[in-house]
Design an enzyme around this catalytic site. Sequence first.
Site, mmCIF file in Angstrom:
data_model
loop_
_atom_site.group_PDB
_atom_site.id
_atom_site.type_symbol
_atom_site.label_atom_id
_atom_site.label_comp_id
_atom_site.label_asym_id
_atom_site.label_seq_id
_atom_site.Cartn_x
_atom_site.Cartn_y
_atom_site.Cartn_z
ATOM 1 N N GLU A 1 42.204 38.815 51.058
ATOM 2 C CA GLU A 1 43.216 39.852 50.937
ATOM 3 C C GLU A 1 42.641 41.165 50.398
ATOM 4 O O GLU A 1 42.983 42.251 50.865
ATOM 5 C CB GLU A 1 44.354 39.392 50.017
ATOM 6 C CG GLU A 1 45.133 38.176 50.511
ATOM 7 C CD GLU A 1 44.461 36.858 50.167
ATOM 8 O OE1 GLU A 1 43.418 36.870 49.482
ATOM 9 O OE2 GLU A 1 44.981 35.798 50.591
ATOM 10 N N HIS B 1 54.141 31.092 45.083
ATOM 11 C CA HIS B 1 54.250 31.873 46.306
ATOM 12 C C HIS B 1 55.467 32.804 46.315
ATOM 13 O O HIS B 1 55.628 33.588 47.248
ATOM 14 C CB HIS B 1 54.306 30.939 47.523
ATOM 15 C CG HIS B 1 52.972 30.341 47.868
ATOM 16 N ND1 HIS B 1 52.221 29.645 46.951
ATOM 17 C CD2 HIS B 1 52.230 30.363 49.008
ATOM 18 C CE1 HIS B 1 51.077 29.254 47.516
ATOM 19 N NE2 HIS B 1 51.069 29.681 48.762
ATOM 20 N N HIS C 1 27.093 59.486 34.053
ATOM 21 C CA HIS C 1 26.182 58.378 34.299
ATOM 22 C C HIS C 1 24.900 58.899 34.932
ATOM 23 O O HIS C 1 24.807 59.006 36.156
ATOM 24 C CB HIS C 1 26.848 57.357 35.219
ATOM 25 C CG HIS C 1 28.150 56.834 34.694
ATOM 26 N ND1 HIS C 1 29.318 57.567 34.722
ATOM 27 C CD2 HIS C 1 28.471 55.657 34.107
ATOM 28 C CE1 HIS C 1 30.302 56.852 34.183
ATOM 29 N NE2 HIS C 1 29.819 55.700 33.797
ATOM 30 N N HIS D 1 22.854 54.003 31.351
ATOM 31 C CA HIS D 1 23.878 53.812 32.389
ATOM 32 C C HIS D 1 25.006 54.833 32.282
ATOM 33 O O HIS D 1 25.285 55.561 33.226
ATOM 34 C CB HIS D 1 24.455 52.398 32.327
ATOM 35 C CG HIS D 1 25.619 52.216 33.245
ATOM 36 N ND1 HIS D 1 25.468 51.853 34.556
ATOM 37 C CD2 HIS D 1 26.946 52.400 33.059
ATOM 38 C CE1 HIS D 1 26.652 51.817 35.137
ATOM 39 N NE2 HIS D 1 27.563 52.137 34.245
#
Lengths: 672, 672
Positions: free
Chosen positions: B414, B476, B31, B265
């Site tokens: 988190e 959950h 890059h 890029h």
Amino acid sequence: MQATTTRLDEVCINTLRTLAMDAVQLANSGHPGTPMGAATIAYVLWTRFLRHNPGNPKWTDRDRFVLSPGHASILLYSLLHLTGYGLTLEDLKSFRQWGSRTPGHPEYGHTPGVELTTGPLGAGFSTGVGFAIAERFLANQFNRPGHTIVDHHVYGIVSDGDMMEGVSSEAASLAGNLGLGKLIYLYDDNGITIEGTTEKTFTERVGDRFDAYGWHVQRVDGNNVEEISQSLERAKAEESRPSLIIARTEIAHGSPHLQGSAAAHGAPLGEEEVRLTKQALGWPEEPSFYVPEEALQEFRKALGHGHSLEQEWDERFARYRAEFGDEARLFTTVMSRELPPGWDRSIPDFAGETRPMATRVASGRVLNGVIDGLPTLIGGSADLAPSTETYLRDRGDLGFDQWNGHNLHFGVREHAMGNIVNGMALHGGVTAYGGTFLVFSDYMRPAIRLAALEQAHSLFVFTHDSIGLGQDGPTHQPIEHLAALRAIPGLTVLRPADAHETAACWRLAIERDGPSAIVLTRQALPILDDGARIREGVPRGAYVIAEADGGSPDVILLATGSEVSLSLAARDILEARGVHTRVVSMPSWEVFEEQPPEYRDSVLPPSIRARLAIEAALPMGWRTYTGDGGDIVGLDHFGASAPGEVLFEKFGFTPEVVAARAEAVAARSAGE
Amino acid sequence: MQATTTRLDEVCINTLRTLAMDAVQLANSGHPGTPMGAATIAYVLWTRFLRHNPGNPKWTDRDRFVLSPGHASILLYSLLHLTGYGLTLEDLKSFRQWGSRTPGHPEYGHTPGVELTTGPLGAGFSTGVGFAIAERFLANQFNRPGHTIVDHHVYGIVSDGDMMEGVSSEAASLAGNLGLGKLIYLYDDNGITIEGTTEKTFTERVGDRFDAYGWHVQRVDGNNVEEISQSLERAKAEESRPSLIIARTEIAHGSPHLQGSAAAHGAPLGEEEVRLTKQALGWPEEPSFYVPEEALQEFRKALGHGHSLEQEWDERFARYRAEFGDEARLFTTVMSRELPPGWDRSIPDFAGETRPMATRVASGRVLNGVIDGLPTLIGGSADLAPSTETYLRDRGDLGFDQWNGHNLHFGVREHAMGNIVNGMALHGGVTAYGGTFLVFSDYMRPAIRLAALEQAHSLFVFTHDSIGLGQDGPTHQPIEHLAALRAIPGLTVLRPADAHETAACWRLAIERDGPSAIVLTRQALPILDDGARIREGVPRGAYVIAEADGGSPDVILLATGSEVSLSLAARDILEARGVHTRVVSMPSWEVFEEQPPEYRDSVLPPSIRARLAIEAALPMGWRTYTGDGGDIVGLDHFGASAPGEVLFEKFGFTPEVVAARAEAVAARSAGE
């Protein structure tokens, strides 16, 4: 403060509050605080704004409602009961119990009127963005001058926790960029999280942040019916920006001792506090689950109103059908989650192709072909379109005020991409996909899990699927990701071995229910010559791609993706040495497991214990197919930065090494 | 525009640009665009601000440098070479090759001077926040009036891609809340991503967003040495807010055809464009990797300067040691990544405890005990401290301007928590942990993987580890998470079976190198009575917790966590029926795999093929231990919302069912 709130309003709002308290108390488990605090905003939204038909929860042009703090599920269940979705008081009384229709968090497909599964924070917020994108896309595809058949809002309630999650930030930034004017979120700003007040950790100026994303931001008193109502009107009037209405509320509103306290977040208030709260609200202490007749009547107006709304729409659609028969037919098909007739006619068959081709390239060609038969295909990549080959050429880019395209630019926002794809899939009417590198499936794992839970028809494209990607090195080389994806119940993982298999895997993914992950190489792979056998074999999950000479294998090689051609090369060596070798291509464990035992035994005969699995990934799980007598050529360590060919060689993925390992397995088996 | 840039500045900056072009061109991979665009900001930072000692990359009080766009690695490698870290031009020439010290993305532990592994976007940004927290925490712990031994900045370069990732938003919001004044990020705002200009998808006002987070925001011309320099001065002067300096740059700066283009890029510029760029920059076309002597001299001043800096610090530390001997000893110990002598003296031994206790509760007691011996313990939870039992009582909360605490409130973030824990662990001097529910390990999976790659001593606490959590339901309830975590190479997964095992697992996690995940129950578990056997067994990963009557097992039950006591109950049934049953508790597969074969065979004798694994989780991977002759009691589907006991019963986790399955296995084995 509540001067503009009528007595009937109060009764209705307190009905929501007391049902929440009572249900949580009876279950002795749940989250009463948020439902009580957000009762007013929910009431205003559901009785004055939400265009829905409780008599037909699947009415096509309904507004979508998102309860992002899924732990406040009892609020939604109460609304569904009160407005007439067929959820009964008995259902509310069996809140959080085995077999009930009212589980701890709202589950899509489980309870009528629940548009998506929420609970993991941020998921609702970002999935709602997918709803709103689908709406704009379909409106552009199907509406005609004078004929508006797609025209609905996405409303949501979002919480402090949602606002802290990064996935919401990603989705909010994209929603601002796209100018999703029909997306309206009410932010239940109660200032409380589990660990205490938001002061401890969340002192940013949320409104200013959303303003910076390009949202229309308002602030209101979350207990003031008129203020909420007016803000919703203004939000609807703002057509070029998504809206955030910051509603200041108090958790456990009305509770003498727990209002404004973190203690009210995730535990019942307690019998005594329930009693005191009812007193404070001017509510009869008995019976519990008390719904005043006037409140029920007020909420139930939604039934008649919804019926009229749908009827009006039916009439609109009939006029549309009369004028635009093809469009109407297609619309009905896609909104029924069916595939248009002949949808697959333009899947390329790669006939006559001989030059090696990366499966990501083959996938790009499939996508660019299949859109002819799937005109509501929509998708994109998390800023890796040129690498993931997910771009639909000459099909236009979706963007602000420009909805006549099929390509979404998700930006470097994998997690939001996952939930947005889920949202589009759940909305219906579109075939939605999103792509990134396999290693970054980690970023979107919560979204993939939700897709699996919801059985959303989300199509995830994961390229650069092994050390074969080469020099980007271990941060970019997946090792454990195939195992980790296969571990998700209800997700179909497909790893095709060449261009033919890629086309067959796409067909399978599009035809199946539920989410699929299509796992593709960066590097070119040989075209396996038997397209017909492949088209027959892939839908079985695993199949014999090369039989042992003489038909009686000494050893079976099992492989997926890039390791299939490697295994075929190893087979040549083995056969030359007189080791009769069957090669099984196994693009999908999940699909193979669905086949009848006879078929599975025909591919992997129990009598042949000499089996070698080859996959440039963690061996985890392969033992199920190789058994004690077999072996696995895999990787139990991270990769390295070097050209892909070098890595395959250094890490033992060569025909010679595979052949030697296979011989050892065969010899051991013969010696038993 | 560059009026204030001297000729020497230009030469130095163009050295960075041309090294990047040449290295990427030679590797034919990489890059070049970002290193060329960010060369000026990197030059100013590294030559005028960064306080480091290239002669000793591990000098304790060095500033930390974060290259968040890890794909720009060649920029960092060039800086390390030029400033004298011992990285040679030959190293740069072997960029991205097998065995080189210059892999595609910077890897911690692989290249001197690389402070963290980056590449996955957003990771560097958020890990740097962990560095800055560790600095403030240690400064508060160790500095004394007149004695400043901890006083360094965290500088970073961050990119558009980092800014789009949600994890950066999470970390930025927390950094603003904490007022991390010594955190200074230069945002390489080049307006280009892989899919094109940021206009396509990233039109938010980033500066305003960071202002809303409470950051100090400046805007500069990223090619103007003086502007950059002044902005860094101002950023240093701002001590109560983290700083974002938005530096407008052009990707591939200097390239006639590719400056400002997404094409620059991720691919080499091409021989011809490299030549043209060198012409445009007034640079000799040959040799490649040309470093003008004057540039080298300028960069290498860092060596002498760094030596002086460290010497000054050594003198400061000597004075500190003279006055604060204990503190100095502790500081040296913890900064050497050693454990203080007797650190484990206050791990509770749970002697005499008989009441069932959730392992999360036991874990909380261990944490609250062990801090006596580990005074630089720091950690917290993603807004679940009361549930995860991760709060250190009476130890204070870390927060804005208040650093004399040990408890971090990460907020509902988190993913950022994972990277912040990694940053604290990599910084050194602290023992860092972060906790949430096991199911939400999905949100932080990219961070856990990085911890494993870096072998950072990050301690992850995951509670609510199965359907046993009950009524919160399938969103959950972890099913696949144990398998998915065990799949990560280099991560130790520990799932203790009771309070004794919990203490032993914590000891193991603290003593081991690399990251650990400690997986704990919500529900209470019986205390297994043999504390001594447990303390001996846990460090082996698996051990015989109950031997078969008579010592000769008919069947072996293997279990972890809550399923160990279940297995012991099943054993009672089996023994009563005359089926001699060994129970193996297996808190860690990884640790067990490290044991010598003799030990492993003593626990799981190859001759005993009747084996039943019991774990309330996906069976994936257990086949390795059960073999073809064995069986697995697991879960291959999502859970449901109901009390945990009900779910265990409904899903077949009862002593009776386990006993029946074990009998079947034993019978099959006996019949073979």
